[in-house]
Every structure is written in C-alpha cells, then in structure tokens.
Enzyme design. Structure first.
Site, PDB file in Angstrom:
ATOM      1  N   SER A  12      62.627 -43.004 -49.109  1.00  0.00           N
ATOM      2  CA  SER A  12      62.730 -42.205 -47.892  1.00  0.00           C
ATOM      3  C   SER A  12      61.872 -40.960 -48.071  1.00  0.00           C
ATOM      4  CB  SER A  12      64.193 -41.827 -47.625  1.00  0.00           C
ATOM      5  OG  SER A  12      64.645 -40.965 -48.635  1.00  0.00           O
TER       6      SER A  12
ATOM      7  N   ASP B  71      67.654 -44.018 -37.536  1.00  0.00           N
ATOM      8  CA  ASP B  71      68.953 -43.480 -37.970  1.00  0.00           C
ATOM      9  C   ASP B  71      69.518 -42.487 -36.961  1.00  0.00           C
ATOM     10  OD1 ASP B  71      68.452 -45.023 -40.157  1.00  0.00           O
ATOM     11  OD2 ASP B  71      68.583 -43.410 -41.627  1.00  0.00           O
TER      12      ASP B  71
ATOM     13  N   ARG C 155      65.385 -26.617 -43.671  1.00  0.00           N
ATOM     14  CA  ARG C 155      66.695 -26.907 -43.088  1.00  0.00           C
ATOM     15  C   ARG C 155      67.327 -25.694 -42.411  1.00  0.00           C
ATOM     16  NH1 ARG C 155      65.303 -31.795 -42.442  1.00  0.00           N
ATOM     17  NH2 ARG C 155      65.741 -33.272 -44.133  1.00  0.00           N
TER      18      ARG C 155
ATOM     19  N   ASP D  87      70.864 -32.031 -48.163  1.00  0.00           N
ATOM     20  CA  ASP D  87      70.556 -31.540 -46.818  1.00  0.00           C
ATOM     21  C   ASP D  87      71.803 -31.280 -45.986  1.00  0.00           C
ATOM     22  OD1 ASP D  87      67.845 -31.293 -47.147  1.00  0.00           O
ATOM     23  OD2 ASP D  87      67.462 -33.375 -46.628  1.00  0.00           O
TER      24      ASP D  87
END
Lengths: 405, 405, 405, 405
Positions: free
Chosen positions: C179, C18, C98, C127
């Site tokens: 995922s 990705d 993050r 996110d």
C-alpha cells in the site's frame, strides 16, 4: 603577561576593603581614569555613603544605580518561571545577579567612553566567569582587568599592607570567617570555616532568616497569585516584582525558611561549599510549582523538567546572555501562558509546604464535563486497549527472549 | 466484550472488602479456581488473619509472602540510587511496589499452573497499568481479569449489596473519606474529600508522621552511611535495607517529616491529587544527595539529573520491567560506584536538612595535593584562557550581530 | 460496543475502493448524512473526478480543497526548520500530512454541523492515531467512526463482496502488493511483499525517483537560499513553499535521490517496514543543515539536536496539535532567526552532498576581526588555561582514584 | 610564562617536518632527554623508517607500536555501538584516535620515567585538548609541553629556517594546500584552500575514495553480521575488528562512499571546515542501524538517540577518558545485548543504502505468535482505548481553552 593599555575603566565597586584596594591599584598600576559603579540589588546596605568613599579613594566618577525592579522582573522572574535549581538545591541567587551588574557596567562603559572594565571576583570562583562572559557579550573587544588574577597581593596581610601604604581606611570590625554575597534573592556564604564540609554552619552566620527553632510556634498560611507564571499578589495584595520578593523575604525569614547547605560544583572545575538563605525565593518556587500542578499539561511539564538541569547550569556558569539560554527561555515562557492561579502555602519552622492550589481560568483538573455524555470523556474500558497497546512492544520482546532460551 | 475463559486465577488479595468481593465475583462469574496472594511490603497490618478470611470467602489456595527485604533491596534502593522523584515531589512509593507484587503473582501463577491473574485496581488509575505491564512482561499470553473495568458494581451501594448477597462480612468501621495505600516506603491518600484541591488535608488523615506542630521541640541529628549509593548504617549501626528504612520511618515520623501534597498527572491522562507521607524516604533522599555532593563528578551528576524526570516517569507509568528502565539503571548504577560516605542531617518539625557530609575514600573536595607543586593544580591565571575560549563563540556572535545592524 | 448515534459525518475520502466502501457502509450502518472531504496535498492525482464518484456512492455533500501551500508552509517547513527525522531515516512525510487533513475535516464538520468524523485508516497503524488525536484537539466531544476497527470486513474478499453488493465499482487494475501514501513531501510504501524485511523492494515500486543506476551520468549542482530557516529560492529563483518543494522533487527524482528503506517502530507498539521516496525533502534537509553550519551557534545546535528525536516522535505519534510540540516549536523557531544563507549541493546518482555554504548577513565563520588587535580574539596561549580548568575535575578525580588504591 | 623544568619527555612523533622540528626544539630549549613514540593506527605509511629519522634528529629512545587492533576494538567499535556522529555528519575519526595515542604515550612515560609529554597539535585546534585531557587523566601531575603554544616559530618560513639551522631535512615534495590526518577509520582535511567555505574541495585531495563518478557502474551488495552491536563478519567471512574495518575501507573506497564536507564547531569555540573520507565507517554505521531496526526496542532506541549528540560531543571535545563517557557507555552497551543480526547493503557511486536486515535470535518483527489465540497479541479494537486515553489530556486542555474564550 604584558600589561594591557587602559585609558578609562569602569569598576564594579562595593565600597568594601577589597574593591577599594582594587580602585587604588588600578590608578597605581594602569594610570587610568576610574569610574566606579555600585548597583543596588537589594543587598540591604545604604549605598549613598559609597559615593564619598569612592571619590576619596581616587574615583574620577561614581555611578550608583537602583536596579532592584529590573533585577526581579527581568532576571529573577524569568528564571523562576523555569523553576531553575542548581544541583537540586541552589536557587542561583548570586548567579542571576552578575549578568545584570555586567550589563549596566557595560552601558556605563559606553556612556563614559571606557576601554576597559574591572571586577573584584577572584580567580578561583564562578563570578569572574559570569562577569566576563557578560562583558564580552556586550562588547567582544572590551579589555577586562581582573586584579585577583594579576596582582601579587595574595594574602590578607599583603592586602592590608597595600591599603595602609595607600591610605585606604581599614574597617575596624573583625573580618568574619567566611565571605558572603547578598541581594534581594538571597545571601550566600562560602569559604573560611565552611570549608570543613562536615561542620554545621554556626547559627550566628545567618542574616535573612531566624533560626527555625526561634521561629513562631504557630504556622502561617499565605496565598500567592500568579499570572503567566509570574507572582503578582500575596494574600490578595498586588505588588511589583521587587516589592513582592522583599515581602516574601520578610515572611519567609521570620519562619526560618530557605536555608540550604550545599557542596556544589563550580564552573571552573572544583567543588565548593555554599550555604544560602533564600527565604522569599524558596516560597516562590514552591508556590509556582503548585500553580503549575493544576494548570500545566503533563508532557509540557515533563519535557520542561528534563531541561531544567541544563538551563540552571547555563545560569550558574554565566551564560545568561547566550543564544542557548534565550532559545530555552522562549520555550519556557511559552509553557507559562496558562500558569494562572493561586497557591496556598503553610509556613512553619523552617519549611514551606503547599496545601492548596486553584485556577479559575486554566485548571486542567476535574472540569465540568457537562457537554459530554456519561463516559464519553473517560470510559474505564478504554484502559484495557491503552494497556494492551502500551505493553505490545514489551510482550513481543518477552516472546523473543523466551524463544531465545 | 466476550468473557474470557479462565480455569485458575491468582488474585492480588488484601483481605479488605473490595478484594473480598472480587474473590467471590471471580468464583461466581468465571467459575474458576482462585488462588489468593497477599504480600507483606510493610503495610503495617497483620497478614496472617487474611488466610482464614480468604478461605472463608472461597479461596482455593492462599499465599502470604513477606517481601519486605526484597522490596527495599531490589526496588526501593535502586530507585533511590537515582534520586528519582515524580513531578518534583512524589517519591513513587506506590509505583515501585506494584511491579514486585506483580512479579511474585506471576511466579505463583506459574507454580500453580494458572492461566489468569486479577487485581483490585480501578479503571481510572495508574495501578492497573503498573500491574498489567508487569504481568505481560512475565507472560505475554496471560489472561488478565480487571473486575473494575468489567463489572457493573459501579457504586458503593452496589458493592455492599453484592457483599450482603454473597455473605461477605462488611467492616463496621466507617469508610474514611479517601483511599490509601501503605508500604514500607510510604502511605498515600487520594480521592474523596481530597478532590477539592484547595482544601488542606485534615490532620487526622496522617498515619506515619506526627504533625510538625506536635513534633519534638528539639532537633535531632542523625548520620547515614552509604556504600555504592545504598544506605547501610544509621548513626553507626549497620542494618539490612528493610530494617534501615523502617528505622528511618520511625525517626522521620516522630519529627513530622515527609508530608507532600501534590496534584499530579496520571499515566491515563488525567490530573489527580495525591497526598503522601514518606518519612524515611525523604530523609534517605536528602542523605544520598549529600553524599553525592562530595563524591560525584559534576558532569556525571548533571547528565544523570537531566534523565531523572524520564526515569521517574518510567516507574510512575509502570515500566519498571522494561529494557529502557534497565538500560538507564546500568548508567545510574555505574554513577554510584564512588558514592561512599556519610551524611549528617538535622531533623526538626517537618523538615530534614543536610548539615555535613564526608567521604574518606571518595571525596573529590579539597584533596591533599601534596604531590603537586604550588599552583600546579589550580593556577588562577588559567581562568583567563578558560573564560576567553568559553566566550569565543559568544564574542564572534556579538561581532556578527553588530555587523548586521 | 454499542453503536454510537450519528446524524451527519465528514469522511476523509480519497475516491479509492476502500473509502468508497466506507462511504456506503456509513450510510448503511449509521443511516446518517455523509459529507466527503478530499484534500489536494500534491498526491499527483486529479481530484475533480472524485466529486462525481462520491455523489454516485451516496455522498450528500462533497468538499475538495487544494491545501498544498498551507501544507508546505505551515506543516512541512516548520518541521524542516527542526531537521526532524524519525529513527534516523524517515522524513515524516505521511505523519505531517494527517494533522492538516484532520484540521480541515474538523473545520468542515463545524461548517456543516456534523456530529461525527470518519477516516479510512486501519486499526493497526499510526494514521488512525494521528487523525483522531487531531480531531479531539479541535473538538474533544466529536464522535469518531473508525470503520476498520468496527466492521467485520476483515479480508480483501469480504470488501469486494461488500462493494459488489452495494454497486461500488471495483477498479480493474490489479492491486499492487503493497500500500502507499503520496503527497508533496513523499510517497510511502508498506505491507505486502515488503513484510519480508530481507528482500530488496522491487525497482518497479518506485514512483517519484529514477533508479540511481538510470539517473544522469553527470552530477548537477544546485544552490538553495534560506531565510529564517525556510527555503525561499533555488538557483536564484524565488518560489512559494509548495512550488519550491515540487521543483526539488523534480530535480531530486531525476537524480534518484531520497529513497529510504526502514524498519520502524509504530506508535501502537509494533515494528513495520516503510519504504519512502522523499526526493525534494532529502535535498532540503541537507541544504538546511549546510546553512545552519555557518550561521548557528554551537550550543544552540547541540541543544536543539538533542531534542530532535523527541520532536520527531511527537510528529510521528500524532501530537502535532499539542502544547508540547508548540512549546518546542517556539524554541526551534527562535534558533532559526539567524539561519539566513545559501547552500551549494551536488546531486549525483541517488545521493546529495553539500559542497559549499555561505551567509552574507549571519556567518559565524572567519569574520573580519579588523576591530581587534592581533591575538585579541584568539590567543593560542589561552588554550592552556582552557584545558587546565576543563581537566581540573578529571585531575582531581584521578588523584582520588589513585589515593584509593 | 616561566619555562617548566623537564628531565625526560615523550613526544608523539610522526616523522614529518613539524614533529621533527619539535623534537630538536625540545632538545634545544629544555635540554632534556627525548623519547619519541609513533603509533600505527593504520595511517598507511610505513613507520619503520621513522626510527632512523628520530635518532638522527636527536631522539634518545624510539617507540613504534602497532595499535590497530586495540584502536578498532576498544575505541572505534564502542563508539559505533552508539552510532555516534558529531553535528549530524562527522564520524569522529580523529577524535577517537587521540585518546589512544595519549594512553600509550603515558604508559611509555611511566615505563621510561618521564616527567613530561609533548605533542605537535596547534593552539587553535581540538587535538591539543584531546591529547591533554587524556594525559591528565592518566597522571594529573604530568608536565605538558605544547610547542605551538610556546614557541615563536609562527610562520612556515620560520619553521623552515629553524629546520635548516638545525640540520633537519626538509621534504622536497611541495606542501599541499591543506593539512590532513589519517588512520584506519578515516582521513580528514582542513585549512588552506578549504577555508573558503563556498568552494568545492578539489578532486585530487581525496585519498581513500574514488570519485563517485569513477566508481563502478554496477552496484555491489554486501552483508555485514553483528554480534552484540559489533561487526564480526562481511559476506560470511569472520574478521578481526581491524581487518574488518580495513576490508570495508577498500570496498567503500572503490564505490566512492563516505565523503563528507562539514563546517563544524570546534571545542575551543570557533567554526572550522573539515572534509572527511570515512568509507568503511560510513558503511558500518548504516549496517549497524539496520540491525538495530529489527532487534532494538523502540523506547531504548529513542532514549539512546536523544543522548547521542551529547555522547558525540564528549568524544569530539576530548572526554573519552571521563566518568560521564564511561557511564554513558554502560547504558549504550546494555542496549546492544540484543543487537545480533545481519544487514544487507547496496553500494553504488558514493552512496550506501540498506536493502534488508534479519536476525534469527533477536528479531522483534513479526514473531510467530503461535502460542497466542487470534487477536490476543493485537486486537484492533484496543486502538480505540489507546487513542482515547492518549488524547485525554489534550481533550481536557481543549475544553479548558474553549471555556476561557
């Protein structure tokens, strides 16, 4: 209850009839040395004459200390950084003074080698709790003598008889039909005729404030400057904390500001009416909130505000010296780093109202967005996504509810 | 953004220039049927002339509804049962009106078979959020057209040109240098010259209140009676909710009560100055708190108070129709079961102050303890144990800290 | 939406398919220089090969940084000092990573003179919010490119076609039907087959933990030592923050500890199932709470606990770099001054349980009260007064209610 | 303290040595009639033999009541609707039982015309507070006799001597080195060897649960169904509240679930270690939270969660019958209207873990959005506006901070 053994005691002593009787009673009942301690917190009385009075009534040693600056700097100001208010109305003028008196009293106890402390607060009120929680903080093993909970002198007449028997001079002025407590932050009134909660307090009761009806017919404007949440100047003149508060008391009193009539909940579980005059404090709180408006982040303010009832409760209930108050103070003080600016206020006939606020260093309002392209800071189209996602959970719920029908 | 398909739309329509332009713009841009809806929330304007105006500007159908009683009974009063206040100052007069307008608008959308709704709120303010969150609550699939976020008419001149091109009459009165919103609870002012946060708003801006300086020189006393937390009578005269609020507006306005100047935090993330006149609401809140003082349990009050910032935030941010607001309302309403009694207030030159409160049925103050033996309710000696155990954790902690040294 | 102008951009780059496509897409669509940044947060993959991959796919410059110690010391540990947990179950493993990635990314942006940043988070998840709120904190004028919200590559097939057209190698391993995101604190799983909320996740999904059924048949005991709320040693061996967490991951994983299956509420307003393995973190939280039990004051704990849902929400929603989180951290850190001691834990087949705790310096339990006379610390008779006054308001209320009948 | 006058008293009587001595002591010291009351709350002992024992020891009348269904339905379940937990670990098994015992005791006092009540709780613990706050709720004028705070029988030997002198049979079984309290929700252990907080409790102490090491080697899956937040069925079989809890105790006990070892803060101000077995309650709480995950709105959950520490504190401290608990229950119960669904749990060797949840009527997850156009519910592009406006105040603050430098 067996009488405790006491060798030497520090008594919080005002020089009035009640604490004079306590002083003598301690000598009579405990046969101990008595050190008296009187704190100048700005109650407006001359304290020096208290010295002679204390010695005459039997004191072995006398302390008279001016604590005004410490009071405002380390007790009143931290509390005002939080905008603390109890039950929506009471600015905690008495609550915040007790811990300081107790602190100094315990220092004296240590200096003088005392094994006990005493105060003149009754067994039905908040002040006994505030004094004693603070005493135990400084010395968990200290002996506390609370005469009002021990003795049999349960009526005014019994007290007067005791005074007469013990050669304590009885003031010739007639006792006022309420009791009061005064310091640099406020004066409080309770008891007596105030116990009729429907009756308006008489005008002649008030001490620090003019009646609004007699206040000047012209409004006065003042500007108060704040640094890190603390007031540092009025109308451009820098002052120490105690000077500043005294100055605001004068101005506020002239305009009849800061009278509050409250039926409040005591920590011991009963309701009690308190009437207060807090002229300077009322102005200070309004000004502080005005400067916060322009310098404080929204979420910081809302979070802080949700905790103020709890913070005020801690102070009201006597937990100034507690880890939970200190922990909350850390948070509050962190929130004040950016509270730098000036409030402009209008004072008129019993009321103070913000009419302007500014901050050169920390304004979060209408900044010069010159570094941004047009619409980069705020693009009206963004509002659609904002609303759409904020409503998402509500829309899903509406769908669910509709499906149920 | 691709233009949405709209067949028939309900527009919240005031009859002013802006919503008239929107009405025409919707016809021009969407080519859809337009139903206008004007709500009488006590804004003081005659609404009937709006009907003709709407038809002239192209409306296909016109609704004009008097929602005053519903507004006060089902929106204002529940909020006042909570003493809700935003950021310590704002009584939420506009915030509480938007959900009701949206609710009725969505009812009309259903009656008329509309697939869309529209409003005249801008893309930078709170009202768009309040309208749209409520719309989506009633129909999560409704299409919302927010012209201010869509069109290119981004200046006053562009709007006027659009109006001229489309034969919309332009009022000859000069536009005031602020915008305002009025209903039975308040009038608000924002924008224009108010954006200088240091400048005092001009006296000629105010609508609902006399200047305190011009208010009567004699104070007025009033008594307000509450049942289950709702005001039901003033000076002994029972009134409907809307009548009562209107009556208090008149009295409060005469005495210059309820002016607030606030720099507040919008839900969209910026600060904005709002100036408000809330004469009746200010009196009502003071009176409600007075009756709570004598009838409400301490812990109930303190718990409730800690939640009010959050509750007020919900209303300010547009979440009136949300499960969290409803859930909190359950708690608030439960707390009001005993809030029955009368407050006595003094109104004078811009300020309202409680001077008495009573409750025949629910007073928690100074009950007749005739069924008790002396000292059974309150024995002063109990205070010692109370203080000793309340201080236990603090004493243990002090010991620990002392041991560490 | 008009395409933004970008000259040079930093992309948070994992080396997977990705973000490789994003790297190429940025080059193609924006014609800008691309700097990639890969952070080692302990995700267990060798990052060095990413360098070549990035250059091959078109990167102009590549940053690979080991942030493991900073991650645990400055992000994980402060959060664990608060016992933060989201919705009662989630230990915030992704949420807390993050902000650190964004922080370093913005530092690189400044070093490299970039005018934009980009990430690979989708438009439906948390996110994107966490990345971008942090970006804007460091530079409110930065341009953010979020490809998933911009491009048309909305299916797996479209992505693969794009990769093929652009010579991006497609991994031959079959894509797993979910995922995941991994770092030193946890691994998360979401999407794919997990969207059936009734289906138990398959055993072969788990990465960090053995199945409890396959964990050792003998329990293991461990001791964790804390200083000021931070774990500093395991079984007497001092370790750095990252080493310690890695060590606990190994032990906890062996015993199958820290699996959580949660249907949680995302910040964007939808519910989403997350399955987590947090072996070390789960042990750490239990141990921390055990040491708090013996060292933390009751009121400090209760106040702190009431704020943790809000604190956890801030982190989950991406507000790590915010004044409200920092303000709350001040309070939390103040509460940890005395959290010094050791916890003893039993690990067995998927579960960790406290079996002992001690503190030499800060225990508030059962101190040696040698300095006190008998019963001076705790006199059972005190309980009567304590109960009597605590019940006073309830007794008064009962009287009132009885009088009403 | 002067002895109170008592004519007829109700004693909460277990039939054990301590309450037998109290029964006799009340007769001896107060010369009053004694009614004993024993409640079946599922403590697992046969209560009928208690009747003869009571009469033999001098009881004038004996009440034995089965309160199990009322206990679970009206006390345990409302508390579990809130997910109440004290200090992160304790499920309040003893705390929630005391108010019910006190309630029934006060009913008997009224039926029998008693002027006093008595219990066997010591003067250092929580239970005296819980009993007496509830007594006073039902009759604020009741006389409470708390023998442990009054008598001089302060050692085990003194008690045994008293028993011998008064012909009270002394159990031949050796006293266990801890005390315990059991009912349908849990069994607690405290005191004795448990006061060494570093020592693991011995395996032979546990009563309701198998050791995890001896629990079955195969996991068991169960499904629990909820209606309005109350469990109504296990594995498809509907049961009454008490039956259901007993059933879960059996299953949970078999798998060693629900052991907790906690050093907790008592309401009287000291820390105390409590070890608990709550097998069914632990399963129930996990299941309830699982169903909430899929049916409860985010903001409702977060607001509720922030209040649970306070709610649990109320119950722990004995304020079940208080207006603040009732007010909070209103809110909690409102939040449970939609909590309808089924949880699937895996039980294995001391641990219970959610593995699935579903709700046919009230799921907020992944609804069929058939009535919407594509992207109407969630348009990824909306996230940009959402993030932009959520970050606005942070961006403005960053600008301000940058300008300051």
């Amino acid at each position: 209850m067996a009488k405790k053994e006491v060798k030497k005691i520090v008594l919080a002593y005002s020089g009035g009839l009640d604490t004079s009787i306590i002083l003598k009673w301690l000598k009579n009942e405990y046969g101990c040395e008595v050190v008296t301690f009187s704190a100048d917190l700005g109650q407006g009385d001359e304290l020096e004459p208290v010295r002679e009075k204390a010695f005459k009534t039997g004191a072995d040693k006398v302390y008279i200390d001016d604590l005004r600056e410490e009071f405002v700097r380390d007790f009143v100001f931290p509390m005002f950084r939080a905008n603390a208010i109890y039950e929506g109305s009471y600015l905690l003028g008495t609550s915040i003074a007790r811990p300081l008196i107790a602190k100094r009293q315990m220092e004296i106890a240590q200096i003088e080698g005392c094994d006990a402390v005493s105060h003149g607060a009754t067994g039905k009120g908040n002040d006994q709790v505030r004094f004693e929680l603070a005493y135990y903080h400084f010395n968990p093993a200290i002996t506390v003598v609370a005469p009002w909970r021990e003795w049999k002198l349960n009526s005014r007449q019994a007290l007067i008889n005791y005074a007469k028997r013990n050669d304590i001079p009885i003031p010739i002025t007639k006792k006022r039909p309420w009791s009061s407590d005064r310091n640099l932050l406020h004066i409080s009134f309770e008891g007596g005729i105030l116990e009729d909660t429907w009756l308006e307090p008489p005008e002649n009761m008030y001490v620090l404030t003019k009646s609004p009806e007699k206040a000047p017919n012209k409004p006065q404007y003042i500007e108060i400057e704040f640094e890190k949440g603390n007031a540092v100047a009025v109308d451009g003149v820098r002052m120490s904390p105690a000077e500043l508060l005294a100055h605001l008391n004068t101005i506020g009193g002239e305009h009849g500001i800061g009278r509050v009539d409250l039926l409040e909940n005591r920590s011991v579980g009963m309701k009690s009416r308190g009437v207060y005059e807090t002229p300077g404090g009322t102005i200070l709180r309004e000004a502080h909130m005005a400067v916060e408006q322009i310098t404080m982040d929204r979420e910081v303010m809302h979070l802080r505000d949700s905790l103020i009832p709890r913070y005020a409760e801690m102070i009201y209930n006597g937990y100034w010296f507690s880890p939970e108050r200190e922990m909350m103070q850390c948070m509050i003080d962190d929130s004040q780093k950016t509270v730098n600016g000036v409030a402009r206020l209008k004072l008129y006939k019993g009321h103070v109202r913000t009419v302007g606020r500014k901050s050169e260093s920390d304004s979060l309002f209408n900044l010069d967005f010159a570094t941004f392209e047009k619409d980069q800071v705020y693009n009206q189209a963004d509002a659609e996504g904002f609303i759409k996602l904020n409503s998402l959970r509500l829309r899903i719920r509406s769908l669910m509810l509709a499906n149920k029908k």
